[in-house]
Write a protein that holds these residues in place. Structure first.
Motif, short mmCIF file in Angstrom:
data_model
loop_
_atom_site.label_atom_id
_atom_site.label_comp_id
_atom_site.label_asym_id
_atom_site.label_seq_id
_atom_site.Cartn_x
_atom_site.Cartn_y
_atom_site.Cartn_z
N UNK A 116 24.15 -13.25 13.78
CA UNK A 116 24.93 -14.49 13.88
C UNK A 116 24.88 -15.05 15.29
N UNK A 117 24.92 -14.17 16.29
CA UNK A 117 24.86 -14.66 17.67
C UNK A 117 23.50 -15.25 17.99
N UNK A 118 22.43 -14.71 17.39
CA UNK A 118 21.12 -15.33 17.52
C UNK A 118 21.16 -16.75 16.96
N UNK A 119 21.77 -16.90 15.79
CA UNK A 119 21.89 -18.22 15.16
C UNK A 119 22.73 -19.16 16.01
N UNK A 120 23.80 -18.64 16.60
CA UNK A 120 24.65 -19.49 17.44
C UNK A 120 23.87 -20.05 18.62
N UNK A 121 23.02 -19.22 19.21
CA UNK A 121 22.18 -19.71 20.31
C UNK A 121 21.27 -20.83 19.81
N UNK A 122 20.64 -20.61 18.67
CA UNK A 122 19.70 -21.59 18.14
C UNK A 122 20.41 -22.90 17.78
N UNK A 123 21.66 -22.79 17.33
CA UNK A 123 22.45 -23.99 17.02
C UNK A 123 22.84 -24.74 18.29
N UNK A 124 23.38 -23.98 19.26
CA UNK A 124 23.92 -24.62 20.46
C UNK A 124 22.84 -25.17 21.38
N UNK A 125 21.63 -24.65 21.27
CA UNK A 125 20.52 -25.20 22.05
C UNK A 125 20.26 -26.66 21.72
N UNK A 126 20.47 -27.02 20.45
CA UNK A 126 20.22 -28.38 19.97
C UNK A 126 18.78 -28.81 20.28
N UNK A 127 17.86 -27.88 20.09
CA UNK A 127 16.46 -28.17 20.40
C UNK A 127 15.82 -28.98 19.29
N UNK A 147 19.79 -19.74 5.57
CA UNK A 147 20.87 -18.84 5.19
C UNK A 147 21.84 -18.51 6.31
N UNK A 148 21.35 -18.37 7.53
CA UNK A 148 22.23 -17.96 8.64
C UNK A 148 22.66 -19.17 9.47
N UNK A 149 21.70 -19.95 9.94
CA UNK A 149 22.06 -21.16 10.68
C UNK A 149 22.88 -22.08 9.79
N UNK A 150 22.42 -22.24 8.55
CA UNK A 150 23.15 -23.10 7.61
C UNK A 150 24.54 -22.60 7.32
N UNK A 353 30.51 -6.29 22.20
CA UNK A 353 29.84 -5.02 22.51
C UNK A 353 28.34 -5.27 22.56
N UNK A 354 27.64 -4.40 23.25
CA UNK A 354 26.24 -4.65 23.58
C UNK A 354 25.38 -4.85 22.34
N UNK A 355 25.63 -4.05 21.27
CA UNK A 355 24.80 -4.16 20.07
C UNK A 355 24.98 -5.47 19.33
N UNK A 356 25.99 -6.27 19.71
CA UNK A 356 26.19 -7.57 19.08
C UNK A 356 25.42 -8.69 19.77
N UNK A 357 24.68 -8.36 20.82
CA UNK A 357 23.91 -9.38 21.53
C UNK A 357 22.84 -9.96 20.61
N UNK A 358 22.69 -11.27 20.67
CA UNK A 358 21.65 -11.90 19.86
C UNK A 358 20.27 -11.48 20.31
N UNK A 359 20.12 -11.22 21.60
CA UNK A 359 18.83 -10.83 22.17
C UNK A 359 19.05 -10.35 23.59
N UNK A 360 18.10 -9.61 24.13
CA UNK A 360 18.09 -9.26 25.55
C UNK A 360 17.55 -10.40 26.39
#
Length: 370
Positions: A116-127, A147-150, A353-360
């Motif tokens: 979900x945090x990966x998706x949040x980044x992709x949403x907030x980028x507004x690319x 499914x996830x971004x939507x 927590x660290x394992x919830x990071x969308x990416x390194x």
């Protein structure tokens, strides 16, 4: 147009050996996997090859079964190995043509909140145009979009494209674009070879053409260069150098064809002062978006892990004409683990927590006045 690049570190599933607490823990598995795959592809298995195969199969936990903790050996037709009741392993095939099968890494689901945090980044980028690094496949990228971004209420990308590259771990490069930015011509460079016949790209240098309203086009070369993660540092650096040299030639060929708007983007796995990246950073007129006066790095020069200068490995390299159109740019770190004492940057509330990071990796972006 907003152009961005983001190493998502897989969307739904990631090889278990790549999903452990630390890279060092999975590194021996990936090294053994790569070496064994190389040996299995040989047309003739020498006695020395067979002895090495037995050693590697044992290291991968395949001495008693075709399924180990991280790897599966598939023997679909014919046999590669036999396991006598008295114990041990025996390589019974004498070459690649005597059996049909494969060696595969076992995948495990990505942490749900990390997804979900990966998706949040992709949403907030507004690319409008988003280069994606380390996605499993086009269906995975497509489904993540819907499914996830939507599900999080984000606007869906209109176009999603990815072609499988040369990496057997399911970490490919692709492109997602918004309404009004169709993907036109697409060219893969997976088969580009060096003089010795070896494939140049570890994944691909995927070439996407985005038609623009004024009749021009933006060409995006999406890359994920050889990592320093396994194999010798010297061999890895040599591979990255060969990849950078090939990308340079591809870029120069496009310029010779009259193309003005070209971006070379992605995870280059090396720093701006490194020798392997010199062909791109010193041997061309490409300009790093990070040096543009309108670019804000958020107080940290890097894009990976702690984001120190030694962690600047994600790039937006722009042709001079494209660089001249930059009006803003930055680094989006809200999906990265910020450390705890003290936190280095602001993150999403769900990243506790660290394992919830969308990416390194951070996402990097620029706004272009085209």
């Amino acid at each position: 147009m907003r152009l961005a690049s983001y190493n998502v570190e897989n969307l739904f599933n990631r090889a278990k050996a790549m999903n452990l607490e630390g890279w060092a823990e999975g590194k021996p598995v990936l090294e053994s996997f790569a070496r064994l795959n190389q040996l299995l592809g040989e047309p003739i298995y020498t006695d020395q090859d067979k002895a090495q195969m037995v050693k590697l199969l044992t290291e991968l936990g395949l001495s008693k079964s075709d399924k180990g903790p991280f790897v599966i050996l598939r023997q679909n037709r014919g046999s590669l190995v036999k396991r006598p009741k008295t114990g041990g392993l025996e390589i019974v095939a004498n070459g690649r043509t005597e059996w049909v099968g494969s060696l595969e890494l076992i995948a495990a689901p990505v942490d749900l909140e990390a997804m979900r945090n990966t998706a949040r980044v992709m949403i907030d980028l507004q690319a409008d145009v988003l280069a994606v690094v380390e996605a499993e496949s086009r269906p995975a990228l497509r489904d993540f979009n819907t499914e996830i971004i939507g599900a999080l209420g984000g606007p869906l990308f209109k176009h999603v494209m990815l072609i499988d590259g040369n990496d057997t771990r399911g970490i490919d490069v692709g492109l997602m674009t918004a309404e009004g930015y169709p993907i036109g011509q697409l060219r893969s460079h997976v088969d580009d070879t060096a003089a010795n016949g070896e494939l140049i790209f570890s994944r691909d240098c995927a070439q996407f053409h985005i038609p623009l309203s004024d009749g021009k086009q933006l060409i995006v070369l999406v890359n994920h260069l050889k990592s320093k993660g396994f194999g010798s540092l010297a061999a890895s650096a040599k591979k990255r150098l060969a990849q950078a040299e090939r990308i340079k030639l591809i870029y120069q060929e496009l310029v010779a064809q009259g193309e003005a708007y070209i971006a070379v983007v992605g995870d280059f796995n090396d720093t701006p002062d490194s020798a392997p990246l010199e062909p791109l950073l010193k041997g061309t007129d490409l300009k790093d978006a990070f040096v543009h006066p309108a670019f804000d790095d958020g107080g940290y020069p890097g894009t990976f892990d702690t984001c120190k200068a030694a962690n600047k490995i994600d790039y937006l390299l722009l042709s001079p004409a494209l660089f001249a159109t930059v009006t803003a740019g930055g680094v989006w770190r809200k999906g990265m683990w910020p450390g705890s004492k003290p936190k280095r940057w602001d993150v999403y509330p769900q990243l506790d927590k660290k394992e919830n990071a969308g990416s390194d990796h951070a996402a990097v972006w620029v706004d272009l006045d085209l």
